[in-house]
Design a protein around this motif. Structure first.
Motif, PDB file in Angstrom:
ATOM      1  N   THR A 156       0.806  -1.215  -0.087  1.00 48.22           N
ATOM      2  CA  THR A 156       0.058  -0.083  -0.130  1.00 48.22           C
ATOM      3  C   THR A 156       0.802   1.290  -0.061  1.00 48.22           C
ATOM      4  O   THR A 156       0.530   2.219  -0.470  1.00 48.22           O
ATOM      5  N   LYS A 157       2.046   1.157   0.788  1.00 46.42           N
ATOM      6  CA  LYS A 157       2.913   2.403   0.590  1.00 46.42           C
ATOM      7  C   LYS A 157       3.898   2.280  -0.542  1.00 46.42           C
ATOM      8  O   LYS A 157       4.794   3.419  -0.559  1.00 46.42           O
ATOM      9  N   LYS A 158       4.000   1.233  -1.283  1.00 49.09           N
ATOM     10  CA  LYS A 158       5.064   1.204  -2.411  1.00 49.09           C
ATOM     11  C   LYS A 158       6.447   1.483  -1.541  1.00 49.09           C
ATOM     12  O   LYS A 158       7.041   2.094  -2.165  1.00 49.09           O
ATOM     13  N   ASP A 159       6.593   0.645  -0.435  1.00 49.71           N
ATOM     14  CA  ASP A 159       7.888   0.942   0.153  1.00 49.71           C
ATOM     15  C   ASP A 159       8.804   0.054  -0.299  1.00 49.71           C
ATOM     16  O   ASP A 159       9.406  -0.746   0.433  1.00 49.71           O
ATOM     17  N   TYR A 160       9.592   0.302  -1.456  1.00 48.21           N
ATOM     18  CA  TYR A 160      10.462  -0.558  -2.175  1.00 48.21           C
ATOM     19  C   TYR A 160      11.777   0.385  -2.150  1.00 48.21           C
ATOM     20  O   TYR A 160      11.771   1.529  -2.384  1.00 48.21           O
ATOM     21  N   PRO A 161      12.921  -0.171  -2.241  1.00 48.58           N
ATOM     22  CA  PRO A 161      14.003   0.294  -2.099  1.00 48.58           C
ATOM     23  C   PRO A 161      14.588   1.116  -3.446  1.00 48.58           C
ATOM     24  O   PRO A 161      14.412   0.509  -4.530  1.00 48.58           O
ATOM     25  N   GLU A 162      14.967   2.424  -3.258  1.00 49.07           N
ATOM     26  CA  GLU A 162      14.986   3.348  -4.627  1.00 49.07           C
ATOM     27  C   GLU A 162      15.924   2.647  -5.328  1.00 49.07           C
ATOM     28  O   GLU A 162      16.020   2.900  -6.631  1.00 49.07           O
ATOM     29  N   SER A 163      16.948   1.968  -4.710  1.00 46.82           N
ATOM     30  CA  SER A 163      18.146   1.509  -5.463  1.00 46.82           C
ATOM     31  C   SER A 163      18.018   0.456  -6.347  1.00 46.82           C
ATOM     32  O   SER A 163      18.824   0.099  -7.365  1.00 46.82           O
ATOM     33  N   TRP A 164      16.721  -0.194  -6.322  1.00 49.43           N
ATOM     34  CA  TRP A 164      16.290  -1.362  -7.214  1.00 49.43           C
ATOM     35  C   TRP A 164      15.768  -0.636  -8.567  1.00 49.43           C
ATOM     36  O   TRP A 164      15.723  -1.437  -9.408  1.00 49.43           O
ATOM     37  N   GLY A 165      15.504   0.539  -8.450  1.00 50.15           N
ATOM     38  CA  GLY A 165      15.070   1.241  -9.868  1.00 50.15           C
ATOM     39  C   GLY A 165      13.527   1.059  -9.928  1.00 50.15           C
ATOM     40  O   GLY A 165      12.904   0.136  -9.502  1.00 50.15           O
ATOM     41  N   LYS A 166      12.971   2.295 -10.584  1.00 46.04           N
ATOM     42  CA  LYS A 166      11.633   2.259 -11.124  1.00 46.04           C
ATOM     43  C   LYS A 166      11.191   1.117 -11.672  1.00 46.04           C
ATOM     44  O   LYS A 166       9.961   0.616 -11.396  1.00 46.04           O
ATOM     45  N   VAL A 167      11.705   0.664 -12.859  1.00 55.18           N
ATOM     46  CA  VAL A 167      11.355  -0.553 -13.494  1.00 55.18           C
ATOM     47  C   VAL A 167      11.095  -1.561 -12.827  1.00 55.18           C
ATOM     48  O   VAL A 167      10.098  -2.443 -12.981  1.00 55.18           O
ATOM     49  N   TYR A 168      12.269  -2.141 -12.054  1.00 58.47           N
ATOM     50  CA  TYR A 168      12.104  -3.272 -11.303  1.00 58.47           C
ATOM     51  C   TYR A 168      10.977  -3.180 -10.275  1.00 58.47           C
ATOM     52  O   TYR A 168      10.264  -4.128  -9.984  1.00 58.47           O
TER      53      TYR A 168
END
Length: 347
Positions: free
Chosen positions: A118-130
């Motif tokens: 729900t927060k889309k709390d993913y590491p930015e280092s992984w990149g937007k596409v991933y």
């Protein structure tokens, strides 16, 4: 002949077993039907040396067992030559895969995953596409879990059918694919659309269109059973890899796959005292045209929402009611009279 008579997924298992058997034993059609226990033992030993898992060896041996039984029924070999047995040490014992009791995420872990979604709390280092792909995979994983532990094959085919509209978008209905492959009776499954499930649908499912699929991007227009199987297997692999990376990032010592969703659904509800009859019926373990109405009569929509609402630890109406009860109990008699007088004057 047996391979051609099976559905696409099952046929692939038989074909894999056949190729492995020929490769490992050097067996050919010229050898006839004399597939002895010694030959099968040789096959098992070679597969073990190749580091094949017990699960794979078990799948291949069960395929072989079907063929042997068919040969016996046709009179090609005698019953006394049957090579399989769990009790006779000289014969072939089919290994069991590892127990699935550990293939389960707790309510707390599933809730953490839902909050990440729900927060889309993913590491930015992984990149937007991933991260975009990860968001979809996590959404599908949670949809399977909250959707009564449905298989990915069912997720790929589920539609906005008449039931969804007639029930004011409060529940989904589908025919369980695995059961349809095994029996002539349909196994209908009703999924209550709890708020968390609706949130996931709003995020990654296609907008409503009558009789259209919620997740058409899984099958990508595939029409044949074989093409559908390949696309579903690919999506399954995407989810598996992305979930493994996410859970490693979270510091969890598990790598959950889509198959965990079904076991987690059953285990988590059972641990919270939900009737086993509901869990079994909700997962589509029964077949028959009368089951749906019996299920609805026994478990009305409100009860389905209540039970499935236990799958995550998020605020609910039940929690809000509990908080209100606590506040009312804390009031003095004088305060209660003032509150009642104020409510009456407002009305």
């Amino acid at each position: 002949e047996i391979i051609n008579d099976r559905k696409a997924g099952t046929a692939a298992s038989y074909e894999g077993a056949k190729k492995s058997f020929i490769k490992c034993t050097g067996f050919s059609e010229a050898d006839g039907f004399m597939v002895t226990k010694d030959i099968i033992h040789k096959w098992v030993q070679t597969m073990t040396d190749e580091n094949k898992s017990k699960a794979t060896i078990g799948i291949y041996l069960r395929s072989c067992r079907v063929v042997v039984k068919e040969c016996i029924s046709r009179g090609f070999i005698s019953q006394s030559e049957y090579p399989f047995s769990d009790r006779d040490a000289e014969k072939v014992s089919i290994p069991k895969g590892k127990s699935r009791r550990q293939e389960c995420l707790s309510v707390e872990q599933m809730t953490e995953l839902y909050e990440i979604f729900t927060k889309k709390d993913y590491p930015e280092s992984w990149g937007k596409v991933y991260n975009k792909g990860l968001h979809i995979s996590l959404g599908l994983f949670l949809f399977q879990y909250l959707g009564n532990g449905m298989n990915l094959a069912d997720v790929a085919r589920i539609t906005y059918n008449t039931h969804y509209i007639q029930n004011n978008e409060k529940s989904l209905l589908f025919n369980r694919k695995k059961t349809k492959d095994r029996t002539d009776d349909d196994s209908e499954v009703i999924v209550p659309v709890i708020p968390a499930l609706k949130r996931i649908m709003d995020e990654i499912a296609e907008p409503y269109e009558k009789d259209e699929r919620l997740f058409p991007f899984i099958l990508k227009g595939a029409t044949t059973e074989e093409d559908c199987r390949v696309r579903i297997a690919q999506e399954n692999q995407n989810i598996r890899k992305r979930m493994a990376k996410l859970t490693k990032h979270l510091g969890w010592k598990v790598s959950p796959s889509p198959t965990w969703c079904r076991h987690s659904f059953a285990t988590n509800l059972a641990h919270q005292g939900v009737p086993m009859q509901y869990i079994s019926d909700a997962m589509g373990h029964k077949a028959g045209k009368s089951v749906t109405m019996l299920y609805i009569n026994m478990y009305p929509h409100e009860k389905q929402m209540e039970y499935n609402g236990l799958l995550l630890n998020i605020p609910s109406n039940k929690k809000q009611k509990s908080d209100l009860d606590s506040i009312l109990k804390s009031l003095s008699e004088a305060d209660k009279k003032k509150l009642i007088k104020m409510i009456l004057s407002e009305s």
